[in-house]
Design a protein around this motif. Structure first.
Motif, short mmCIF file in Angstrom:
data_model
loop_
_atom_site.label_atom_id
_atom_site.label_comp_id
_atom_site.label_asym_id
_atom_site.label_seq_id
_atom_site.Cartn_x
_atom_site.Cartn_y
_atom_site.Cartn_z
N GLN A 1 7.87 14.42 -10.49
CA GLN A 1 8.88 13.94 -11.39
C GLN A 1 8.42 14.18 -12.83
N VAL A 2 9.36 14.66 -13.66
CA VAL A 2 9.10 14.88 -15.08
C VAL A 2 10.21 14.21 -15.87
N GLN A 3 9.82 13.35 -16.78
CA GLN A 3 10.77 12.74 -17.70
C GLN A 3 10.69 13.43 -19.05
N LEU A 4 11.84 13.71 -19.64
CA LEU A 4 11.93 14.43 -20.89
C LEU A 4 12.72 13.61 -21.90
N VAL A 5 12.21 13.52 -23.11
CA VAL A 5 12.87 12.76 -24.16
C VAL A 5 12.99 13.64 -25.39
N GLU A 6 14.23 13.95 -25.78
CA GLU A 6 14.48 14.76 -26.97
C GLU A 6 14.62 13.87 -28.20
N VAL A 100 7.68 24.07 -10.23
CA VAL A 100 7.60 24.77 -8.96
C VAL A 100 6.34 24.34 -8.23
N ARG A 101 6.51 23.91 -7.00
CA ARG A 101 5.39 23.55 -6.15
C ARG A 101 5.58 24.22 -4.80
N PRO A 103 7.09 26.39 -2.18
CA PRO A 103 8.43 26.97 -2.06
C PRO A 103 9.52 26.15 -2.72
N SER A 104 9.18 25.00 -3.29
CA SER A 104 10.19 24.10 -3.85
C SER A 104 10.25 24.22 -5.36
N GLU A 105 11.46 24.06 -5.89
CA GLU A 105 11.68 24.08 -7.33
C GLU A 105 12.54 22.88 -7.71
N ALA A 106 12.14 22.20 -8.77
CA ALA A 106 12.89 21.06 -9.27
C ALA A 106 13.19 21.25 -10.75
N GLN A 107 14.38 20.86 -11.15
CA GLN A 107 14.81 20.95 -12.54
C GLN A 107 14.99 19.55 -13.11
N PHE A 108 14.58 19.38 -14.35
CA PHE A 108 14.67 18.09 -15.02
C PHE A 108 15.28 18.29 -16.40
N TRP A 109 16.12 17.34 -16.79
CA TRP A 109 16.82 17.40 -18.06
C TRP A 109 16.57 16.15 -18.89
N GLY A 110 16.50 16.33 -20.18
CA GLY A 110 16.47 15.20 -21.09
C GLY A 110 17.87 14.67 -21.33
N GLN A 111 17.97 13.61 -22.12
CA GLN A 111 19.25 12.96 -22.36
C GLN A 111 20.09 13.66 -23.42
N GLY A 112 19.49 14.54 -24.18
CA GLY A 112 20.19 15.28 -25.21
C GLY A 112 20.07 14.64 -26.58
N THR A 113 20.14 15.48 -27.60
CA THR A 113 20.14 15.00 -28.98
C THR A 113 21.20 15.78 -29.76
N GLN A 114 21.98 15.07 -30.55
CA GLN A 114 23.12 15.66 -31.25
C GLN A 114 22.65 16.37 -32.51
N VAL A 115 23.13 17.60 -32.67
CA VAL A 115 22.92 18.36 -33.89
C VAL A 115 24.29 18.69 -34.48
N THR A 116 24.51 18.29 -35.71
CA THR A 116 25.77 18.55 -36.39
C THR A 116 25.48 19.28 -37.70
N VAL A 117 26.11 20.43 -37.86
CA VAL A 117 25.92 21.26 -39.05
C VAL A 117 27.23 21.32 -39.81
N SER A 118 27.22 20.87 -41.04
CA SER A 118 28.41 20.85 -41.86
C SER A 118 28.42 22.02 -42.84
N SER A 119 29.63 22.43 -43.23
CA SER A 119 29.78 23.53 -44.17
C SER A 119 29.53 23.08 -45.59
#
Length: 119
Positions: A1-6, A100-101, A103-119
């Motif tokens: 298990q891998v926990q990811l925090v952005e 990868v361990r 023959p097995s592969e597991a994918q882990f995702w963080g919760q996301g972080t918002q990026v907003t670019v204004s003109s």
């Protein structure tokens, strides 16, 4: 298990810079692949940049020359340096890890972080 925090997202003017961080709960030395993805409203999630255990990197054409993926093994952290930001870069940015361990592969995702670019 891998926990990811952005972290590091926010509001920035066009042409500005941000650095995103992805902290992993285990040594990234043992993670086979890590990368950054983003998802804008109404669009599918897309790859931004990847960094594999073989020290190879790849980038989406839209960010080449502007974004750089890097890592700090001592801090178990992967970064995404974003320069010359454009409004079209606005999205939620997600960190992804692949473990990868045998023959097995597991994918882990963080919760996301918002990026907003204004003109």
């Amino acid at each position: 298990q891998v926990q990811l925090v952005e972290s590091g997202g926010g509001l920035v003017q066009a042409g500005g810079s941000l650095r995103l961080s992805c902290a992993a709960s285990r040594s990234i030395f043992s993670i086979n692949s890590m990368g950054w993805y983003r998802q804008a409203p109404g669009k599918q999630r897309e790859l931004v940049a990847t960094f594999t255990s073989g020290s190879m990197t790849n980038y989406a054409d839209s960010v080449k020359g502007r974004f750089t993926i890097s890592r700090d093994n001592d801090k178990n952290t992967v970064y995404l340096q974003m320069n010359s930001l454009k409004p079209e870069d606005t999205a939620v940015y997600y960190c992804k890890a692949v473990l990868v361990r045998g023959p097995s592969e597991a994918q882990f995702w963080g919760q996301g972080t918002q990026v907003t670019v204004s003109s």
